[in-house]
Write a protein that holds these residues in place. Structure first.
Motif, PDB file in Angstrom:
ATOM      1  N   ALA A 250       0.830  -1.209   0.000  1.00  0.00           N
ATOM      2  CA  ALA A 250       0.000   0.000   0.000  1.00  0.00           C
ATOM      3  C   ALA A 250       0.862   1.257   0.000  1.00  0.00           C
ATOM      4  O   ALA A 250       0.570   2.226  -0.713  1.00  0.00           O
ATOM      5  N   VAL A 251       1.955   1.262   0.781  1.00  0.00           N
ATOM      6  CA  VAL A 251       2.819   2.443   0.866  1.00  0.00           C
ATOM      7  C   VAL A 251       3.485   2.728  -0.470  1.00  0.00           C
ATOM      8  O   VAL A 251       3.590   3.887  -0.901  1.00  0.00           O
ATOM      9  N   PHE A 252       3.921   1.676  -1.175  1.00  0.00           N
ATOM     10  CA  PHE A 252       4.672   1.852  -2.416  1.00  0.00           C
ATOM     11  C   PHE A 252       3.848   1.558  -3.666  1.00  0.00           C
ATOM     12  O   PHE A 252       4.414   1.429  -4.749  1.00  0.00           O
ATOM     13  N   SER A 253       2.536   1.441  -3.522  1.00  0.00           N
ATOM     14  CA  SER A 253       1.627   1.251  -4.670  1.00  0.00           C
ATOM     15  C   SER A 253       2.011   0.039  -5.512  1.00  0.00           C
ATOM     16  O   SER A 253       2.131   0.116  -6.733  1.00  0.00           O
ATOM     17  N   LEU A 254       2.214  -1.098  -4.852  1.00  0.00           N
ATOM     18  CA  LEU A 254       2.519  -2.343  -5.536  1.00  0.00           C
ATOM     19  C   LEU A 254       1.246  -3.182  -5.638  1.00  0.00           C
ATOM     20  O   LEU A 254       0.545  -3.376  -4.649  1.00  0.00           O
ATOM     21  N   ASN A 255       0.967  -3.666  -6.824  1.00  0.00           N
ATOM     22  CA  ASN A 255      -0.249  -4.448  -7.047  1.00  0.00           C
ATOM     23  C   ASN A 255       0.040  -5.935  -6.857  1.00  0.00           C
ATOM     24  O   ASN A 255       0.011  -6.723  -7.806  1.00  0.00           O
ATOM     25  N   GLY A 256       0.317  -6.327  -5.618  1.00  0.00           N
ATOM     26  CA  GLY A 256       0.620  -7.720  -5.303  1.00  0.00           C
ATOM     27  C   GLY A 256      -0.548  -8.406  -4.627  1.00  0.00           C
ATOM     28  O   GLY A 256      -1.688  -7.922  -4.618  1.00  0.00           O
ATOM     29  N   LEU A 257      -0.250  -9.562  -4.025  1.00  0.00           N
ATOM     30  CA  LEU A 257      -1.295 -10.337  -3.368  1.00  0.00           C
ATOM     31  C   LEU A 257      -1.885  -9.608  -2.163  1.00  0.00           C
ATOM     32  O   LEU A 257      -3.067  -9.758  -1.852  1.00  0.00           O
ATOM     33  N   GLY A 258      -1.065  -8.835  -1.472  1.00  0.00           N
ATOM     34  CA  GLY A 258      -1.555  -8.104  -0.318  1.00  0.00           C
ATOM     35  C   GLY A 258      -2.644  -7.120  -0.703  1.00  0.00           C
ATOM     36  O   GLY A 258      -3.705  -7.058  -0.071  1.00  0.00           O
ATOM     37  N   GLN A 259      -2.399  -6.336  -1.742  1.00  0.00           N
ATOM     38  CA  GLN A 259      -3.406  -5.382  -2.210  1.00  0.00           C
ATOM     39  C   GLN A 259      -4.630  -6.087  -2.775  1.00  0.00           C
ATOM     40  O   GLN A 259      -5.768  -5.651  -2.588  1.00  0.00           O
ATOM     41  N   LEU A 260      -4.392  -7.209  -3.470  1.00  0.00           N
ATOM     42  CA  LEU A 260      -5.516  -7.979  -4.005  1.00  0.00           C
ATOM     43  C   LEU A 260      -6.405  -8.502  -2.883  1.00  0.00           C
ATOM     44  O   LEU A 260      -7.641  -8.415  -2.960  1.00  0.00           O
ATOM     45  N   ALA A 261      -5.784  -9.016  -1.816  1.00  0.00           N
ATOM     46  CA  ALA A 261      -6.562  -9.521  -0.688  1.00  0.00           C
ATOM     47  C   ALA A 261      -7.296  -8.390   0.021  1.00  0.00           C
ATOM     48  O   ALA A 261      -8.461  -8.549   0.424  1.00  0.00           O
ATOM     49  N   TRP A 262      -6.645  -7.246   0.179  1.00  0.00           N
ATOM     50  CA  TRP A 262      -7.277  -6.135   0.877  1.00  0.00           C
ATOM     51  C   TRP A 262      -8.495  -5.618   0.108  1.00  0.00           C
ATOM     52  O   TRP A 262      -9.550  -5.366   0.694  1.00  0.00           O
ATOM     53  N   ARG A 263      -8.381  -5.490  -1.199  1.00  0.00           N
ATOM     54  CA  ARG A 263      -9.521  -5.048  -1.996  1.00  0.00           C
ATOM     55  C   ARG A 263     -10.644  -6.086  -1.963  1.00  0.00           C
ATOM     56  O   ARG A 263     -11.832  -5.730  -1.933  1.00  0.00           O
ATOM     57  N   ALA A 264     -10.274  -7.367  -1.953  1.00  0.00           N
ATOM     58  CA  ALA A 264     -11.289  -8.421  -1.897  1.00  0.00           C
ATOM     59  C   ALA A 264     -12.032  -8.391  -0.566  1.00  0.00           C
ATOM     60  O   ALA A 264     -13.251  -8.607  -0.513  1.00  0.00           O
ATOM     61  N   ILE A 265     -11.315  -8.126   0.528  1.00  0.00           N
ATOM     62  CA  ILE A 265     -11.962  -8.034   1.842  1.00  0.00           C
ATOM     63  C   ILE A 265     -12.917  -6.843   1.887  1.00  0.00           C
ATOM     64  O   ILE A 265     -14.027  -6.932   2.421  1.00  0.00           O
ATOM     65  N   GLN A 266     -12.505  -5.719   1.326  1.00  0.00           N
ATOM     66  CA  GLN A 266     -13.357  -4.545   1.318  1.00  0.00           C
ATOM     67  C   GLN A 266     -14.649  -4.784   0.538  1.00  0.00           C
ATOM     68  O   GLN A 266     -15.707  -4.271   0.904  1.00  0.00           O
ATOM     69  N   ARG A 267     -14.545  -5.569  -0.544  1.00  0.00           N
ATOM     70  CA  ARG A 267     -15.715  -5.807  -1.402  1.00  0.00           C
ATOM     71  C   ARG A 267     -16.401  -7.132  -1.094  1.00  0.00           C
ATOM     72  O   ARG A 267     -17.320  -7.515  -1.804  1.00  0.00           O
ATOM     73  N   LEU A 268     -15.911  -7.836  -0.053  1.00  0.00           N
ATOM     74  CA  LEU A 268     -16.454  -9.146   0.305  1.00  0.00           C
ATOM     75  C   LEU A 268     -16.437 -10.094  -0.896  1.00  0.00           C
ATOM     76  O   LEU A 268     -17.403 -10.820  -1.147  1.00  0.00           O
ATOM     77  N   ASP A 269     -15.332 -10.074  -1.605  1.00  0.00           N
ATOM     78  CA  ASP A 269     -15.167 -10.950  -2.768  1.00  0.00           C
ATOM     79  C   ASP A 269     -14.672 -12.310  -2.268  1.00  0.00           C
ATOM     80  O   ASP A 269     -13.458 -12.548  -2.138  1.00  0.00           O
ATOM     81  N   ILE A 270     -15.585 -13.197  -1.966  1.00  0.00           N
ATOM     82  CA  ILE A 270     -15.275 -14.436  -1.256  1.00  0.00           C
ATOM     83  C   ILE A 270     -14.318 -15.319  -2.034  1.00  0.00           C
ATOM     84  O   ILE A 270     -13.362 -15.875  -1.474  1.00  0.00           O
ATOM     85  N   ALA A 271     -14.552 -15.478  -3.317  1.00  0.00           N
ATOM     86  CA  ALA A 271     -13.716 -16.365  -4.128  1.00  0.00           C
ATOM     87  C   ALA A 271     -12.263 -15.895  -4.124  1.00  0.00           C
ATOM     88  O   ALA A 271     -11.333 -16.708  -4.034  1.00  0.00           O
TER      89      ALA A 271
END
Length: 305
Positions: A250-271
């Motif tokens: 998040a600090v360095f704007s990297l589109n990795g698994l961490g950001q993918l998981a965080w966005r999925a949690i925010q949107r309740l993207d279960i899969a």
């Protein structure tokens, strides 16, 4: 050795199944997955259609077995929110996280091993106290604060490295350094402790009595034995870096698994949540398995036990 490998692989397979079950059940316990997929404006009829479509109307073990069957076929599911296959989303984000974790661990090992070895050669001396003070500072500083300091000075003030993105390896230097500094205190202390134990052992005293030089004793006898616990901790730390890189991403704007998981949690993207948890867990288990094999190779007593 073969029996040792079979036991470790069998244990790893059981752990993978356990993690998959926990990932499946925790998401189900968090609420109605059909309602989460349907969204806020969905009608009860829409929710019921989604429940039937995804098999949520069936018993949980039936749905779990269907999910496992799709995983064995290489299908991690489909995200109705982004309208993409979860496998494709993870395949796009995984190289970023692996590059970040690999460079961070390389940085941590390059820093930790020399400092731990140097500190152990003269325990309680000036160098040893300085190294221990450095470990206290690095361990007390939050990883996001470390990242912000590196970003501020090396990215904004001195403009030596990019401040964000993942286009080139140069973009990974600052985030990898932040994660590496965060992981280094435990490695430094373990290297120092292993070296002190090895230097106080009987075989080192025997080597000194035979007239071997101190450099030869350190390089040929103490370092290989001291590295056995360090290898195990490095594998665990590497898995921890992969799973815990969300703040640095998040600090360095990297589109990795961490950001993918965080966005999925925010949107309740279960899969997506289930897929990311499963992939990170499998990588973590494989790293631990590799550490077990390497330790068994370095120390025959481990595989004999």
């Amino acid at each position: 050795m073969i029996a040792f490998l079979i036991r470790r692989i069998g244990t790893a397979i059981l752990v993978v199944f356990t993690v998959s079950l926990l990932a499946f059940m925790l998401v189900r316990l968090a609420g109605d997955p059909a309602a989460a997929i349907a969204g806020e404006g969905a009608t009860p009829a829409d929710i019921e259609r989604i429940r039937i479509l995804y098999g949520f109307d069936k018993p949980w073990f039936h749905t779990y077995l269907l999910w496992l069957e799709r995983i064995f076929n290489g299908d991690l599911g489909y995200s109705p929110i982004t309208r993409q296959d979860v496998s494709a989303m993870i395949a796009k984000a995984l190289p970023v996280t692996l590059t970040l974790g690999g460079m961070a661990m390389l940085f941590a090992m390059m820093l930790s091993l020399p400092l731990g070895i140097i500190a152990s050669l003269k325990p309680n001396g000036l160098v040893d106290r300085i190294v221990l003070a450095i470990t206290v500072v690095f361990q007390a500083m939050p990883v996001f604060w470390m990242g912000l300091l590196l970003l501020l000075y090396f990215g904004l003030y001195w403009r030596l490295f990019p401040t964000g993105g993942d286009a080139t390896l140069k973009h990974f230097v600052l985030p990898a350094a932040a994660l590496g500094l965060f992981a280094s205190p435990g490695l430094i202390r373990l290297t120092r402790a292993g070296m002190l134990d090895a230097l106080a052992s009987d075989y080192v005293r025997t080597a000194r009595a035979k007239g071997m030089s101190e450099m030869t004793i350190v390089l040929r006898h103490t370092i290989p034995n001291a590295m056995i616990p360090v290898v195990a901790l490095a594998a665990v730390e590497c898995g921890t870096l992969l799973g815990g890189s969300i703040v640095i991403e998040a600090v360095f704007s990297l589109n990795g698994l961490g950001q993918l998981a965080w966005r999925a949690i925010q949107r309740l993207d279960i899969a997506v949540i289930q897929g990311v948890v499963l992939v990170v867990a499998v990588i973590y288990i494989l790293l631990t398995l590799f550490a077990d094999f390497l330790n068994a190779f370095l120390d025959p007593r481990i595989r004999v036990k």
